[in-house]
Design a protein around this motif. Structure first.
Motif, mmCIF file in Angstrom:
data_model
loop_
_atom_site.group_PDB
_atom_site.id
_atom_site.type_symbol
_atom_site.label_atom_id
_atom_site.label_comp_id
_atom_site.label_asym_id
_atom_site.label_seq_id
_atom_site.Cartn_x
_atom_site.Cartn_y
_atom_site.Cartn_z
ATOM 1 N N MET A 44 -41.069 11.717 38.582
ATOM 2 C CA MET A 44 -40.375 11.013 37.503
ATOM 3 C C MET A 44 -41.330 10.330 36.523
ATOM 4 O O MET A 44 -40.953 10.036 35.404
ATOM 5 N N GLY A 45 -42.540 10.006 36.967
ATOM 6 C CA GLY A 45 -43.472 9.257 36.135
ATOM 7 C C GLY A 45 -43.665 7.851 36.666
ATOM 8 O O GLY A 45 -43.536 7.604 37.861
ATOM 9 N N ALA A 46 -43.965 6.937 35.776
ATOM 10 C CA ALA A 46 -44.254 5.557 36.176
ATOM 11 C C ALA A 46 -43.079 4.938 36.928
ATOM 12 O O ALA A 46 -41.910 5.205 36.621
ATOM 13 N N GLU A 47 -43.405 4.095 37.897
ATOM 14 C CA GLU A 47 -42.370 3.394 38.661
ATOM 15 C C GLU A 47 -41.626 2.428 37.748
ATOM 16 O O GLU A 47 -42.244 1.739 36.945
ATOM 17 N N PRO A 48 -40.306 2.335 37.894
ATOM 18 C CA PRO A 48 -39.535 1.425 37.038
ATOM 19 C C PRO A 48 -39.762 -0.046 37.358
ATOM 20 O O PRO A 48 -39.546 -0.904 36.523
ATOM 21 N N GLU A 49 -40.171 -0.354 38.590
ATOM 22 C CA GLU A 49 -40.524 -1.716 38.980
ATOM 23 C C GLU A 49 -41.395 -1.626 40.219
ATOM 24 O O GLU A 49 -41.316 -0.671 40.975
ATOM 25 N N LEU A 50 -42.231 -2.613 40.404
ATOM 26 C CA LEU A 50 -43.067 -2.680 41.600
ATOM 27 C C LEU A 50 -42.447 -3.670 42.572
ATOM 28 O O LEU A 50 -41.990 -4.735 42.159
ATOM 29 N N PRO A 51 -42.432 -3.325 43.852
ATOM 30 C CA PRO A 51 -41.865 -4.273 44.816
ATOM 31 C C PRO A 51 -42.795 -5.472 44.990
ATOM 32 O O PRO A 51 -44.018 -5.333 44.908
ATOM 33 N N PRO A 52 -42.225 -6.631 45.242
ATOM 34 C CA PRO A 52 -43.081 -7.786 45.562
ATOM 35 C C PRO A 52 -43.680 -7.575 46.955
ATOM 36 O O PRO A 52 -43.208 -6.732 47.719
ATOM 37 N N PRO A 53 -44.709 -8.327 47.317
ATOM 38 C CA PRO A 53 -45.223 -8.237 48.688
ATOM 39 C C PRO A 53 -44.089 -8.480 49.688
ATOM 40 O O PRO A 53 -43.200 -9.293 49.436
ATOM 41 N N TYR A 54 -44.120 -7.755 50.799
ATOM 42 C CA TYR A 54 -43.064 -7.905 51.794
ATOM 43 C C TYR A 54 -43.653 -7.806 53.195
ATOM 44 O O TYR A 54 -44.610 -7.076 53.435
ATOM 45 N N ALA A 55 -43.071 -8.572 54.097
ATOM 46 C CA ALA A 55 -43.481 -8.582 55.497
ATOM 47 C C ALA A 55 -42.763 -7.464 56.242
ATOM 48 O O ALA A 55 -41.749 -6.934 55.768
#
Length: 140
Positions: A44-55
């Motif tokens: 698809m190309g660039a990610e629409p959003e990056l996830p925040p850090p997660y445990a």
């Protein structure tokens, strides 16, 4: 929208990538979300959003974040008709948030990453079907 064939080929190209929490680098490491993010980037190309850090226990602490992100960027479909290229979300018990994802490679197989193993293509057996919570497709 990329064709299911393109999505499946991209997912299979990650097979053998070691499990690494929060990573999304083919051949070096990924978790289940990192696999999905990598296939998105390839198709698809660039990610629409990056996830925040997660445990590792992020779903228990943060609720339906995976489901909400999927609803923002993917197209929800009928869970009874899994097809190649679909994104599958799983919950381990009723009432718990969805916390695992995979990409269907056929109605009976899927590619996923899980702790302690490399990315693999596995049978979409009855155990997995019982835990399937939502099915999505890549957007048009």
């Amino acid at each position: 929208m990329p064709s299911p064939t393109v999505i499946v080929a991209a997912a299979r190209s990650w097979i053998g990538t070691p499990y690494r929490h929060q990573a999304s680098v083919k051949g070096a490491g990924c978790d289940c979300l990192g696999l999905l993010r990598g296939v998105w980037r390839e198709t698809m190309g660039a990610e629409p959003e990056l996830p925040p850090p997660y445990a590792p226990d992020w779903a228990e602490a943060g609720g339906e974040r995976l489901l909400m992100a999927a609803r923002r960027h993917l197209v929800e479909t009928d869970g009874d008709a899994v097809a190649a290229g679909d994104v599958l979300l799983f919950r381990w018990r009723e009432g718990l948030p969805a916390k695992h994802c995979a990409i269907a490679t056929s109605p009976g197989t899927m590619v996923h990453a899980h702790d302690g193993a490399c990315v693999a293509e596995v049978a979409f057996r009855p155990w997995w079907r019982r835990h399937l919570a939502h099915v999505f497709r890549f957007p048009v």
